[in-house]
Design a protein around this motif. Sequence first.
Motif, PDB file in Angstrom:
ATOM      1  N   GLU A   1       0.715  -1.196  -0.047  1.00 13.46           N
ATOM      2  CA  GLU A   1      -0.129   0.346   0.245  1.00 13.46           C
ATOM      3  C   GLU A   1       1.120   1.401  -0.176  1.00 13.46           C
ATOM      4  O   GLU A   1       1.378   2.113   0.934  1.00 13.46           O
ATOM      5  CB  GLU A   1      -0.902   0.273   1.289  1.00 13.46           C
ATOM      6  CG  GLU A   1      -1.587  -0.976   1.337  1.00 13.46           C
ATOM      7  CD  GLU A   1      -2.961  -1.171   2.632  1.00 13.46           C
ATOM      8  OE1 GLU A   1      -3.233  -0.094   3.355  1.00 13.46           O
ATOM      9  OE2 GLU A   1      -3.526  -2.315   2.614  1.00 13.46           O
ATOM     10  N   PRO A   2       1.513   1.741  -1.297  1.00 13.37           N
ATOM     11  CA  PRO A   2       2.480   2.652  -0.982  1.00 13.37           C
ATOM     12  C   PRO A   2       2.139   3.991  -1.022  1.00 13.37           C
ATOM     13  O   PRO A   2       0.694   4.408  -1.190  1.00 13.37           O
ATOM     14  CB  PRO A   2       2.602   2.636  -2.618  1.00 13.37           C
ATOM     15  CG  PRO A   2       2.628   1.718  -3.327  1.00 13.37           C
ATOM     16  CD  PRO A   2       1.437   0.645  -2.420  1.00 13.37           C
ATOM     17  N   THR A   3       2.520   4.905  -0.030  1.00 13.66           N
ATOM     18  CA  THR A   3       1.964   5.987   0.353  1.00 13.66           C
ATOM     19  C   THR A   3       2.605   7.138  -0.030  1.00 13.66           C
ATOM     20  O   THR A   3       4.146   6.784  -0.494  1.00 13.66           O
ATOM     21  CB  THR A   3       2.116   6.094   1.592  1.00 13.66           C
ATOM     22  OG1 THR A   3       3.561   5.795   2.274  1.00 13.66           O
ATOM     23  CG2 THR A   3       0.803   4.609   2.587  1.00 13.66           C
TER      24      THR A   3
ATOM     25  N   GLY B   1       6.816   7.412  -1.215  1.00 12.99           N
ATOM     26  CA  GLY B   1       7.313   7.976  -2.385  1.00 12.99           C
ATOM     27  C   GLY B   1       8.392   8.731  -1.777  1.00 12.99           C
ATOM     28  O   GLY B   1       9.665   8.605  -2.827  1.00 12.99           O
ATOM     29  N   ARG B   2       8.408   9.663  -0.770  1.00 21.46           N
ATOM     30  CA  ARG B   2       9.620  10.360  -0.402  1.00 21.46           C
ATOM     31  C   ARG B   2      11.023   9.844  -0.320  1.00 21.46           C
ATOM     32  O   ARG B   2      11.895   9.796  -0.427  1.00 21.46           O
ATOM     33  CB  ARG B   2       8.672  11.597   0.780  1.00 21.46           C
ATOM     34  CG  ARG B   2       8.528  12.718  -0.171  1.00 21.46           C
ATOM     35  CD  ARG B   2       7.964  13.132   0.985  1.00 21.46           C
ATOM     36  NE  ARG B   2       7.073  12.784   2.350  1.00 21.46           N
ATOM     37  CZ  ARG B   2       5.874  13.190   2.236  1.00 21.46           C
ATOM     38  NH1 ARG B   2       5.189  13.977   1.157  1.00 21.46           N
ATOM     39  NH2 ARG B   2       4.681  12.536   3.026  1.00 21.46           N
ATOM     40  N   GLN B   3      10.669   8.211   0.730  1.00 25.24           N
ATOM     41  CA  GLN B   3      11.657   7.822   0.991  1.00 25.24           C
ATOM     42  C   GLN B   3      12.084   7.442   0.168  1.00 25.24           C
ATOM     43  O   GLN B   3      13.361   6.871  -0.605  1.00 25.24           O
ATOM     44  CB  GLN B   3      10.805   6.602   1.899  1.00 25.24           C
ATOM     45  CG  GLN B   3      11.185   7.305   3.643  1.00 25.24           C
ATOM     46  CD  GLN B   3      10.669   5.374   4.569  1.00 25.24           C
ATOM     47  OE1 GLN B   3       9.554   5.483   4.060  1.00 25.24           O
ATOM     48  NE2 GLN B   3      11.243   6.214   5.275  1.00 25.24           N
TER      49      GLN B   3
ATOM     50  N   PRO C   1      -1.149   8.025  -7.228  1.00 19.46           N
ATOM     51  CA  PRO C   1      -0.637   9.251  -7.630  1.00 19.46           C
ATOM     52  C   PRO C   1       0.327   9.943  -6.348  1.00 19.46           C
ATOM     53  O   PRO C   1       1.064  10.509  -6.801  1.00 19.46           O
ATOM     54  CB  PRO C   1      -1.597   9.626  -8.338  1.00 19.46           C
ATOM     55  CG  PRO C   1      -3.156   8.879  -8.045  1.00 19.46           C
ATOM     56  CD  PRO C   1      -2.524   7.701  -7.442  1.00 19.46           C
ATOM     57  N   GLU C   2      -0.242   9.882  -5.191  1.00 17.44           N
ATOM     58  CA  GLU C   2       0.657   9.882  -4.487  1.00 17.44           C
ATOM     59  C   GLU C   2       2.050   9.832  -3.661  1.00 17.44           C
ATOM     60  O   GLU C   2       2.894  10.910  -3.201  1.00 17.44           O
ATOM     61  CB  GLU C   2      -0.621   9.875  -2.209  1.00 17.44           C
ATOM     62  CG  GLU C   2      -0.753   8.970  -2.344  1.00 17.44           C
ATOM     63  CD  GLU C   2      -2.066   8.396  -3.170  1.00 17.44           C
ATOM     64  OE1 GLU C   2      -2.213   7.010  -2.452  1.00 17.44           O
ATOM     65  OE2 GLU C   2      -2.548   8.183  -4.293  1.00 17.44           O
ATOM     66  N   PHE C   3       2.106   8.833  -4.068  1.00 15.63           N
ATOM     67  CA  PHE C   3       2.980   8.125  -3.942  1.00 15.63           C
ATOM     68  C   PHE C   3       4.198   8.429  -5.168  1.00 15.63           C
ATOM     69  O   PHE C   3       5.139   9.127  -4.887  1.00 15.63           O
ATOM     70  CB  PHE C   3       3.239   6.288  -4.109  1.00 15.63           C
ATOM     71  CG  PHE C   3       4.966   5.645  -3.878  1.00 15.63           C
ATOM     72  CD1 PHE C   3       4.893   5.064  -3.029  1.00 15.63           C
ATOM     73  CD2 PHE C   3       5.069   5.636  -5.436  1.00 15.63           C
ATOM     74  CE1 PHE C   3       6.197   4.681  -2.728  1.00 15.63           C
ATOM     75  CE2 PHE C   3       6.772   5.162  -5.456  1.00 15.63           C
ATOM     76  CZ  PHE C   3       6.941   4.652  -4.197  1.00 15.63           C
TER      77      PHE C   3
END
Length: 261
Positions: free
Chosen positions: A83-85, A89-91, A204-206
Motif C-alpha cells: 500500500e504505497p503512500t 514515495g519520498r523515502q 498518484p500520491e506515491f
Amino acid sequence: MDSGVAEPVSIDGGWDSAATLIDGRWIERRPRRAEVADRLRMETELMPWLAPQLPLDVPEPHVVASEPLVVRHALVVGEPISEPTAEHGRQLGAFLRALHTVDPAEAVRRGLQGPEEAARELAEIVERFRADVLPLVPVEHRGAARALLDTFGEFPTDTVVHGDLGPEHVLCQGTGLSGVIDFSDAHVGDGAIDLAWTLHGTPPEFATALAEEYGVTRQLHDRALLWHRLGPWYEVVHGLDNELPDDVRSGLDGVVRRLRD
C-alpha cells in the motif's frame, strides 16, 4: 529435543535465484542458471561498497560456497510494499537520488556491469522480443508494439541503476520503508528504468511525492513510461523459456494494456 535453530525456509519466487531463510536471520541465494552466478558474484563485490552510500538497508552478500555457488547476507527486515503512500514515495525518491548519484566508474571497478555490456544485453533482449514476442501481439497493436521496441538503444547509459525495481523488492516496516533488495540486475544504464514502476505503476500520491523528492524531469518521466511498457515483455519470454503458458498469456495481456496507457 529443540536445538534452538530454526529450520531452513524456502522463499518462493525469484526468476534468477533460489532463496532460503537460514536460522531466521540469513538469506542464502543459489543461481537457477549458470549466467546468474556472475551476477551474484558481482553483488558480493559491489554491495559492501555501495551500502554505506544509501539511506535504506540493502543486502551485503558474501560467498559461502563456490561449487555450486552459494551467497549469504543478513536478512533485510520488512515486507514487500503493498500500500504505497506519499511518505513511502519520498523515502524511495531519496534512495533513488542517492543511488543514481553514485560514481559509475568506481562502481564498475567494484564489479558492476558497465554501460557497453549492459547496452549489448539490452540490444539482444530487444531483438529476442522482436523475434518471439512481437508475432504474438494482436495484430491491431503490433504497430505500436514495434514502435516501442524501436525506441530502445537511444537512451543514456551513465547512471548506476537497480535495474529491476518493483514492489517485491521494496520492503516496509511499520509506516516506513526499511530496505531495497535484489541487486542482481544492477548495471550502468538509464536512470529512467528505476522510475518505471515507481512513477507509472503506483498510486498518484506515491508517484508525485517520489518525483518531487527525486527531482524527476519531463524527459525522465517520459522515458520511464517506455520502460514501464517494456516490463511485460520479459514475462512473456520467461513463460516461453520455461513452458509456462499462463505467464505467456499474462505477459501478453500486460503488453497490450500498457501500450494503451
